[in-house]
Write a protein that holds these residues in place. Sequence first.
Motif, PDB file in Angstrom:
ATOM      1  N   UNK A 141       0.651  -1.029   0.122  1.00 37.65           N
ATOM      2  CA  UNK A 141       0.133   0.024   0.020  1.00 37.65           C
ATOM      3  C   UNK A 141       0.875   1.148  -0.065  1.00 37.65           C
ATOM      4  N   UNK A 142       2.043   1.202   0.481  1.00 39.19           N
ATOM      5  CA  UNK A 142       2.730   2.431   0.562  1.00 39.19           C
ATOM      6  C   UNK A 142       4.284   2.104   1.170  1.00 39.19           C
ATOM      7  N   UNK A 143       5.132   3.249   1.473  1.00 38.19           N
ATOM      8  CA  UNK A 143       6.420   3.258   1.578  1.00 38.19           C
ATOM      9  C   UNK A 143       6.576   4.537   2.487  1.00 38.19           C
ATOM     10  N   UNK A 184       0.462  -3.816   4.471  1.00 38.52           N
ATOM     11  CA  UNK A 184       1.610  -3.614   3.368  1.00 38.52           C
ATOM     12  C   UNK A 184       2.309  -2.171   3.092  1.00 38.52           C
ATOM     13  N   UNK A 185       2.676  -1.593   4.454  1.00 47.38           N
ATOM     14  CA  UNK A 185       3.359  -0.283   4.354  1.00 47.38           C
ATOM     15  C   UNK A 185       4.764  -0.743   5.039  1.00 47.38           C
ATOM     16  N   UNK A 186       5.530  -0.199   3.931  1.00 49.87           N
ATOM     17  CA  UNK A 186       7.145  -0.406   4.423  1.00 49.87           C
ATOM     18  C   UNK A 186       7.587   0.614   4.932  1.00 49.87           C
ATOM     19  N   UNK A 187       8.449   0.569   5.979  1.00 48.94           N
ATOM     20  CA  UNK A 187       8.974   1.581   6.801  1.00 48.94           C
ATOM     21  C   UNK A 187      10.617   1.307   6.736  1.00 48.94           C
ATOM     22  N   UNK A 188      11.180   2.383   6.143  1.00 48.42           N
ATOM     23  CA  UNK A 188      12.726   2.375   6.212  1.00 48.42           C
ATOM     24  C   UNK A 188      13.411   3.570   6.774  1.00 48.42           C
ATOM     25  N   UNK A 189      14.810   3.776   6.934  1.00 46.62           N
ATOM     26  CA  UNK A 189      15.403   4.794   7.270  1.00 46.62           C
ATOM     27  C   UNK A 189      16.819   5.086   6.656  1.00 46.62           C
ATOM     28  N   UNK A 233      15.492   3.867  -4.890  1.00 43.35           N
ATOM     29  CA  UNK A 233      15.884   2.575  -4.776  1.00 43.35           C
ATOM     30  C   UNK A 233      15.111   1.755  -3.933  1.00 43.35           C
ATOM     31  N   UNK A 234      15.056   2.505  -2.739  1.00 36.92           N
ATOM     32  CA  UNK A 234      14.007   1.957  -1.567  1.00 36.92           C
ATOM     33  C   UNK A 234      12.519   1.937  -2.146  1.00 36.92           C
ATOM     34  N   UNK A 235      11.745   2.808  -2.608  1.00 39.59           N
ATOM     35  CA  UNK A 235      10.544   2.657  -3.445  1.00 39.59           C
ATOM     36  C   UNK A 235      10.372   1.808  -4.398  1.00 39.59           C
ATOM     37  N   UNK A 236      11.386   1.468  -4.919  1.00 34.74           N
ATOM     38  CA  UNK A 236      11.338   0.290  -6.168  1.00 34.74           C
ATOM     39  C   UNK A 236      11.240  -1.025  -5.598  1.00 34.74           C
TER      40      UNK A 236
END
Length: 256
Positions: A141-143, A184-189, A233-236
């Motif tokens: 669903x998102x990032x 379905x939501x990814x979380x990155x830093x 790159x993270x989004x992809x």
Amino acid sequence: MNISQQAAIVAGGASGLGAATARAMAAAGAKVAIFDRNAEAGQAIAQQIGGTFCQTDVTDPASVAQAIIDAAAAHGPARIVVNCAGIAPPAKVVNRDGDALPLADFMATVNVNLAGSFNVMAQAAAAMQRLDPLGPQNEERGVIINTASVAAYDGQIGQAAYAASKGGIAAMTLPVAREMARFGIRVMTIAPGLFLTPLMESLPADAQESLGRQVPFPPRLGDPADYAKLVLSIVDNIMLNGEVIRLDGAIRMAPK
């Protein structure tokens, strides 16, 4: 996630890492909303990239809530959120006169960097989790991408508040990613090292060069475009989730 035609939010998008990210996402086909307190700079960049500017105080829940509504009205609900808003005032815990750093000064940095990132992330996630998945073969669903710093690990003298705020961002990455996984939501830093942000640009050229030579490779200050490339790159890449990526040319900061 294919970034093209997706609605995106960049908090702190009026300068530095955020501005570079806004430009890169717009060039990749995203519909970008810039959240920032600096209306003049934010509106200028939004105009350049064909995006939307929402004057926003990331520490104010009502301000962020309205900005999310305004951005959705312009571009549709955001599936990509990047938090770049931050401040970095240097201050020792005890100054030369033996006086303690006022708690209000410490909290000002923590409120903008940590609480502000959480505020945008939480409200954006609340809206994002109600969206339909991207497709039958993709439950995403998102990032959400937050910005920490190498100071979270190698904080220098005078960076107690800044390091604490960025350490908090790094520490909340995994638990929030675990919580958001069911939606379905990814979380990155991303934890940048020495980058040519407005703070660095205010230094003399010889000081910038000296700092850049401290980076093992490449021996230069990071370009905000380098940060933006990692965002794309993270989004992809759907497998990037719950991780903090140091973007620092292998530097490890000295005590001062």
